[in-house]
Design a protein around this motif. Structure first.
Motif, PDB file in Angstrom:
ATOM      1  N   ILE A   1      24.836  13.720  12.027  1.00 35.75           N
ATOM      2  CA  ILE A   1      23.573  12.947  10.363  1.00 35.75           C
ATOM      3  C   ILE A   1      23.579  14.268   9.981  1.00 35.75           C
ATOM      4  O   ILE A   1      23.239  14.138   8.270  1.00 35.75           O
ATOM      5  CB  ILE A   1      22.513  12.620  11.614  1.00 35.75           C
ATOM      6  N   PHE A   2      22.840  15.276  11.183  1.00 36.67           N
ATOM      7  CA  PHE A   2      22.116  16.709  10.124  1.00 36.67           C
ATOM      8  C   PHE A   2      23.242  17.012   8.758  1.00 36.67           C
ATOM      9  O   PHE A   2      22.798  17.075   7.735  1.00 36.67           O
ATOM     10  CB  PHE A   2      22.060  18.038  10.973  1.00 36.67           C
ATOM     11  N   THR A   3      24.459  17.062   9.265  1.00 39.32           N
ATOM     12  CA  THR A   3      25.225  18.116   8.613  1.00 39.32           C
ATOM     13  C   THR A   3      25.635  16.865   6.973  1.00 39.32           C
ATOM     14  O   THR A   3      25.592  17.057   5.726  1.00 39.32           O
ATOM     15  CB  THR A   3      26.669  17.853   8.845  1.00 39.32           C
ATOM     16  N   ALA A   4      25.926  15.170   7.169  1.00 40.28           N
ATOM     17  CA  ALA A   4      25.458  14.219   6.263  1.00 40.28           C
ATOM     18  C   ALA A   4      24.802  14.807   5.687  1.00 40.28           C
ATOM     19  O   ALA A   4      24.554  14.516   4.094  1.00 40.28           O
ATOM     20  CB  ALA A   4      26.537  13.338   6.482  1.00 40.28           C
ATOM     21  N   SER A   5      23.250  15.103   6.390  1.00 36.02           N
ATOM     22  CA  SER A   5      22.398  14.803   4.983  1.00 36.02           C
ATOM     23  C   SER A   5      22.483  15.449   3.555  1.00 36.02           C
ATOM     24  O   SER A   5      21.527  15.581   2.990  1.00 36.02           O
ATOM     25  CB  SER A   5      21.037  14.952   6.232  1.00 36.02           C
ATOM     26  N   ILE A   6      22.202  17.215   4.571  1.00 37.08           N
ATOM     27  CA  ILE A   6      22.490  18.080   3.789  1.00 37.08           C
ATOM     28  C   ILE A   6      23.473  17.716   2.658  1.00 37.08           C
ATOM     29  O   ILE A   6      23.050  18.365   1.468  1.00 37.08           O
ATOM     30  CB  ILE A   6      22.983  19.415   4.652  1.00 37.08           C
ATOM     31  N   LEU A   7      24.582  17.760   2.462  1.00 35.79           N
ATOM     32  CA  LEU A   7      25.248  17.031   1.926  1.00 35.79           C
ATOM     33  C   LEU A   7      25.117  15.966   0.398  1.00 35.79           C
ATOM     34  O   LEU A   7      25.226  16.362  -0.759  1.00 35.79           O
ATOM     35  CB  LEU A   7      27.100  17.008   2.512  1.00 35.79           C
ATOM     36  N   LEU A   8      24.532  15.134   1.111  1.00 32.99           N
ATOM     37  CA  LEU A   8      23.844  13.952   1.142  1.00 32.99           C
ATOM     38  C   LEU A   8      23.150  14.451  -0.364  1.00 32.99           C
ATOM     39  O   LEU A   8      23.044  14.167  -1.538  1.00 32.99           O
ATOM     40  CB  LEU A   8      24.018  13.288   1.663  1.00 32.99           C
ATOM     41  N   GLY A   9      22.555  15.484   0.344  1.00 30.12           N
ATOM     42  CA  GLY A   9      21.053  15.793  -0.159  1.00 30.12           C
ATOM     43  C   GLY A   9      21.190  16.141  -1.326  1.00 30.12           C
ATOM     44  O   GLY A   9      20.988  16.212  -2.762  1.00 30.12           O
ATOM     45  N   ILE A  10      22.268  16.884  -1.562  1.00 27.49           N
ATOM     46  CA  ILE A  10      23.037  17.705  -2.812  1.00 27.49           C
ATOM     47  C   ILE A  10      23.948  16.756  -3.219  1.00 27.49           C
ATOM     48  O   ILE A  10      23.773  16.896  -4.960  1.00 27.49           O
ATOM     49  CB  ILE A  10      24.056  19.057  -2.386  1.00 27.49           C
ATOM     50  N   MET A  11      24.873  15.632  -3.304  1.00 30.95           N
ATOM     51  CA  MET A  11      25.407  14.490  -4.391  1.00 30.95           C
ATOM     52  C   MET A  11      24.250  13.693  -4.963  1.00 30.95           C
ATOM     53  O   MET A  11      24.249  13.701  -6.090  1.00 30.95           O
ATOM     54  CB  MET A  11      26.128  13.949  -3.043  1.00 30.95           C
ATOM     55  N   ILE A  12      23.152  13.705  -4.293  1.00 34.92           N
ATOM     56  CA  ILE A  12      22.051  12.971  -4.883  1.00 34.92           C
ATOM     57  C   ILE A  12      21.239  13.761  -5.932  1.00 34.92           C
ATOM     58  O   ILE A  12      19.963  13.387  -6.288  1.00 34.92           O
ATOM     59  CB  ILE A  12      21.951  12.378  -4.331  1.00 34.92           C
ATOM     60  N   LEU A  13      20.847  15.152  -6.310  1.00 37.54           N
ATOM     61  CA  LEU A  13      20.657  15.750  -7.224  1.00 37.54           C
ATOM     62  C   LEU A  13      20.542  15.300  -8.347  1.00 37.54           C
ATOM     63  O   LEU A  13      19.356  15.357  -8.758  1.00 37.54           O
ATOM     64  CB  LEU A  13      20.976  17.120  -7.061  1.00 37.54           C
ATOM     65  N   PRO A  14      21.638  15.321  -8.614  1.00 37.04           N
ATOM     66  CA  PRO A  14      22.553  15.179 -10.135  1.00 37.04           C
ATOM     67  C   PRO A  14      21.393  13.446 -10.964  1.00 37.04           C
ATOM     68  O   PRO A  14      21.325  13.307 -11.494  1.00 37.04           O
ATOM     69  CB  PRO A  14      24.047  15.986 -10.617  1.00 37.04           C
ATOM     70  N   THR A  15      21.571  12.753 -10.117  1.00 41.90           N
ATOM     71  CA  THR A  15      21.087  11.071  -9.483  1.00 41.90           C
ATOM     72  C   THR A  15      19.915  11.483 -10.058  1.00 41.90           C
ATOM     73  O   THR A  15      19.233  10.759 -10.701  1.00 41.90           O
ATOM     74  CB  THR A  15      21.552  10.692  -8.501  1.00 41.90           C
ATOM     75  N   ILE A  16      19.555  11.937  -9.066  1.00 39.67           N
ATOM     76  CA  ILE A  16      17.681  12.353  -8.926  1.00 39.67           C
ATOM     77  C   ILE A  16      16.993  12.634 -10.729  1.00 39.67           C
ATOM     78  O   ILE A  16      16.468  12.442 -11.314  1.00 39.67           O
ATOM     79  CB  ILE A  16      16.636  12.321  -8.301  1.00 39.67           C
ATOM     80  N   ILE A  17      17.596  14.138 -10.870  1.00 40.84           N
ATOM     81  CA  ILE A  17      17.520  14.913 -11.642  1.00 40.84           C
ATOM     82  C   ILE A  17      17.471  13.949 -13.355  1.00 40.84           C
ATOM     83  O   ILE A  17      16.472  14.138 -13.763  1.00 40.84           O
ATOM     84  CB  ILE A  17      18.479  16.164 -11.618  1.00 40.84           C
ATOM     85  N   GLY A  18      18.748  13.644 -13.368  1.00 40.84           N
ATOM     86  CA  GLY A  18      19.372  12.773 -14.581  1.00 40.84           C
ATOM     87  C   GLY A  18      18.481  11.829 -15.021  1.00 40.84           C
ATOM     88  O   GLY A  18      18.295  11.553 -16.158  1.00 40.84           O
ATOM     89  N   ALA A  19      17.514  10.923 -14.196  1.00 38.24           N
ATOM     90  CA  ALA A  19      16.988   9.656 -14.077  1.00 38.24           C
ATOM     91  C   ALA A  19      15.174  10.429 -14.412  1.00 38.24           C
ATOM     92  O   ALA A  19      15.084   9.683 -15.322  1.00 38.24           O
ATOM     93  CB  ALA A  19      16.500   8.299 -12.962  1.00 38.24           C
ATOM     94  N   SER A  20      15.354  10.698 -13.309  1.00 33.19           N
ATOM     95  CA  SER A  20      13.504  12.034 -13.720  1.00 33.19           C
ATOM     96  C   SER A  20      12.874  12.952 -14.412  1.00 33.19           C
ATOM     97  O   SER A  20      12.099  12.494 -14.931  1.00 33.19           O
ATOM     98  CB  SER A  20      13.342  12.023 -12.183  1.00 33.19           C
ATOM     99  N   GLU A  21      14.149  13.314 -15.037  1.00 32.28           N
ATOM    100  CA  GLU A  21      13.921  14.183 -16.200  1.00 32.28           C
ATOM    101  C   GLU A  21      13.146  13.556 -17.163  1.00 32.28           C
ATOM    102  O   GLU A  21      12.207  14.107 -18.186  1.00 32.28           O
ATOM    103  CB  GLU A  21      15.133  15.358 -15.800  1.00 32.28           C
ATOM    104  N   PRO A  22      14.059  12.367 -17.802  1.00 32.45           N
ATOM    105  CA  PRO A  22      13.353  12.173 -18.627  1.00 32.45           C
ATOM    106  C   PRO A  22      12.275  11.104 -18.702  1.00 32.45           C
ATOM    107  O   PRO A  22      11.660  11.316 -20.175  1.00 32.45           O
ATOM    108  CB  PRO A  22      14.530  10.771 -19.155  1.00 32.45           C
ATOM    109  N   ALA A  23      12.069  11.130 -17.401  1.00 27.91           N
ATOM    110  CA  ALA A  23      11.078  10.130 -17.617  1.00 27.91           C
ATOM    111  C   ALA A  23       9.507  10.813 -17.364  1.00 27.91           C
ATOM    112  O   ALA A  23       8.337  10.778 -17.684  1.00 27.91           O
ATOM    113  CB  ALA A  23      10.691   9.504 -16.042  1.00 27.91           C
ATOM    114  N   ILE A  24       9.662  11.834 -16.765  1.00 23.92           N
ATOM    115  CA  ILE A  24       8.206  13.438 -16.500  1.00 23.92           C
ATOM    116  C   ILE A  24       8.731  13.636 -18.404  1.00 23.92           C
ATOM    117  O   ILE A  24       7.286  13.515 -19.203  1.00 23.92           O
ATOM    118  CB  ILE A  24       8.745  14.887 -16.130  1.00 23.92           C
ATOM    119  N   ARG A  25       9.933  14.111 -19.117  1.00 21.72           N
ATOM    120  CA  ARG A  25       9.520  14.173 -20.372  1.00 21.72           C
ATOM    121  C   ARG A  25       8.998  13.483 -21.022  1.00 21.72           C
ATOM    122  O   ARG A  25       8.690  13.727 -22.360  1.00 21.72           O
ATOM    123  CB  ARG A  25      11.136  14.691 -20.686  1.00 21.72           C
TER     124      ARG A  25
END
Lengths: 293, 352
Positions: free
Chosen positions: B210-234
């Motif tokens: 689970i730990f391994t998968a969490s690390i990798l998935l955490g990296i994978m969802i980074l661009p999704t989260i950034i792409g949606a929240s950055e315009p909201a903050i801006r």
């Protein structure tokens, strides 16, 4: 970026340090934010760099042999299949996607209930994970329509998957075409159709193109939706034959564990191709960005 | 010969040249027939009668009025064509729902809903189909991914929206986009050759956990989260920020206590989007999560998620086993639909 961010309280570095000494909490926040930024960039460079460094030494001419066999595990047939898959999927999805966007922007009246439903379904399609598309493609195209494992059923599945991407980017591109273009065209006596095909669409081509290229990137990198629709047979495939794309080829190699070096090399090719495609897409989108009204 | 606005072109010398009018007649008739067969109710029978008539008249070189009515019909027909293309996405969603549910429900019925969702044993050979371990696996892995991905993602989007100078932004934005473009199979491969050995050496277990998968998935969802929240903050109005500064807050304090809370719903929507991405990820997770269908004791054990359950066994499954896998897909699909619902509700709230 529309507005450059200009802080109101311009200070010298020394003033800033002083202020941070008085507000250690702020300094910690600044550090955290910087850390996150550095971590994100570092992860990307590490990932890309690691795969390139690991894989490039194993890029051999035999990997690009025309025939696949278990000796050379050539990726050329998979590359050809990928090109065919991209062409087929776009053939299905681009006309429908662009048509839908034209309807949404230029035909649908405001407050039309159908438009609301279309938007909700497009959003739903965006959120559905690729494995669900794969499952649906298998049930519908492979079994119900009896296409079996074939490139065609894989392409049809992917076409539905990238449809929302194309609709959304085309819609944005059409909205960016100034209304004065349309009014000018109507004023000269052109009908709606002529206006759309001769005036609006040509002006929106760059935007549409960047969406299409984005869709290509997704198609090239897709695995889960294809395993049970187009199958995993190696070798150049015909329309109704099962064939593997480059991403599936990569998956099979990594999963078997017999050809670790070749898997490394394939990863390089896949990564470079997809990154190039995405880069071109964003370049086009930025270069031809139509100023908003 | 009158000047037909649709079917004539002006050549280089400035003369009006009639082009392929006859072709376009055929073309329109083909289109019309096609539309009629596809959505007969919409195109209507009435359109066809004057259309056939006018096609005949036009062929006899009759004059402008006919062409005018032809154009009208053409416009009308094309409108229906566009309508049809727009309706495709509705049809697609309906088809997906229908085929998944109709293939999955019989299995749930046969196994029993409670037995299926809460059964702790998945042994297809013994006709035991409980997907409780997979549901838990999906939740654990997604939760782990959020723990890693959300803080970094939000801090990164705060940095991009409010801290970094425009020049650096021009570099960072493409970097994040690139991260979003990397295929999941490449992420999985990276996880397999880098993250798994790392976890094996420095933590418990064999590395696929689970730990391994969490690390990798955490990296994978980074661009999704950034792409949606950055315009909201801006998108938060500059007045808020300036007001906080005027009250004597530091830059960081104004951003974190005034700007970010104002963008709350946008950030939440971004997180929900990340949840959807993590929950639906298949190939990358499959390569690193271990895939044992069991209820895990700690995060260094391997689990199986809903998505990987489908991919792992669909290849050879038959009969009830196959239907149970499709039913697993149905459960996943329902989860995703709920998440989508949350997302669009949050988005609408953010717009208000």
């Amino acid at each position: 970026m529309d507005k450059a961010f200009v802080p109101m309280n311009k200070q010298s570095l020394r003033d800033k340090m002083k202020s941070y000494r008085r507000h250690p909490g702020s300094f910690i926040l600044l550090l955290l934010v910087l850390l996150a930024a550095v971590a994100t960039v570092a992860v990307l460079f590490f990932l890309v760099g690691y795969i390139l460094i690991k894989g490039i030494p194993y890029l051999k001419p035999s990997l690009f042999a025309l025939e696949y066999n278990s000796e050379n595990v050539s990726m050329l047939p998979a590359m050809i299949n990928t090109v065919v898959m991209v062409a087929l999927a776009l053939l299905f999805s681009v006309p429908f996607g662009v048509g839908a966007a034209i309807y949404l922007v230029d035909y649908a009246k405001k407050g039309n209930k159908l438009v609301g439903v279309i938007r909700i379904t497009t959003e739903t399609l965006t959120g559905i994970p690729s494995i669900i598309y794969g499952l649906f493609g298998m049930l519908f195209f492979n079994v119900a329509l009896k296409w079996r494992y074939s490139m065609l059923s894989g392409a049809a599945t992917l076409a539905i998957m990238v449809l929302p991407v194309i609709i959304r980017t085309t819609e944005e591109a059409l909205l960016c075409v100034p209304n004065s273009y349309r009014e000018g065209s109507f004023g000269l006596g052109a009908g709606k159709l002529r206006t759309i095909f001769r005036i609006v669409l040509p002006a929106a081509v760059p935007g549409i193109l960047s969406g299409v290229i984005l869709a290509i990137g997704r198609i090239v990198g897709e695995t889960a939706a294809l395993i049970y629709t187009s199958g995993t047979v190696a070798g150049v495939a015909g329309l109704m034959d099962s064939g593997r794309t480059l991403a599936i080829h990569m998956y099979v190699l990594a999963n078997e564990g017999l050809h670790a070096n070749e898997a490394n090399a394939t990863a390089v090719v896949l990564l470079v191709v997809v990154l190039l495609i995405n880069w071109v897409s964003s370049r086009i989108a930025r270069k031809f960005e139509v100023p908003k009204q | 010969m009158g000047c037909d606005p649709v079917n004539s072109k002006i050549n280089k010398k400035g003369n009006v040249v009639e082009t392929n009018r006859f072709h376009s007649v055929i073309l329109t008739s083909v289109k019309a027939v096609w539309v009629k067969t596809r959505c007969g109710i919409l195109a209507g029978f009435h359109a066809a009668v004057p259309f056939v008539e006018s096609a005949r008249l036009c062929a006899e070189k009759n004059c402008a009025e006919v062409r005018k009515s032809m154009n009208k019909i053409k416009e009308k027909v094309m409108e229906y064509v566009f309508l049809f293309t727009a309706v495709i996405s509705i049809i697609a969603v309906a088809l997906i729902c229908y085929f998944l549910f109709s293939n999955g429900f019989p299995a749930i019925k046969e196994i029993g809903l409670k037995e299926f969702l809460l059964g702790e044993v998945w042994r297809p050979n013994n006709k035991k189909f409980g997907i409780y371990p997979m549901i838990l696996g999906s939740i654990y892995v997604t939760g782990g991914a959020l723990v890693i991905g959300v803080p970094i993602g939000i801090l990164m989007s705060i940095f991009m929206a409010r801290f970094c100078p425009p020049k650096l932004y021009k570099v960072l934005k493409p970097v994040v986009d690139l991260l979003a473009g990397i295929p999941s199979i490449v992420y999985g491969f990276f996880g397999l050759i880098v993250v798994v050995p790392f976890v094996r050496e420095h933590f418990n277990g064999n590395g696929q956990s689970i730990f391994t998968a969490s690390i990798l998935l955490g990296i994978m969802i980074l661009p999704t989260i950034i792409g949606a929240s950055e315009p909201a903050i801006r998108a938060v109005e500059q007045n808020y920020y300036e007001g906080a500064l005027a009250l004597g807050a530091t830059h960081e304090r104004s951003v974190f206590t005034v700007v970010v809370p104002a963008a709350k719903s946008g950030i939440l929507a971004a997180i929900v989007l990340g949840v959807g991405r993590a929950l639906g990820e298949t190939m990358a997770v499959m390569m690193i999560v271990g895939n044992q269908p069991r209820v895990p004791d700690n995060i260094f054990q391997g689990v199986r998620t809903l998505t990987t359950n489908i991919v792992l066994e669909m290849g050879y499954a038959t009969d009830l086993h196959r239907e149970a896998l499709i039913a697993t897909g149905v459960v996943l699909f329902v989860f995703i639909l709920l998440i989508n619902l949350c997302f669009s509700a949050l988005k609408r709230k953010g717009k208000e």
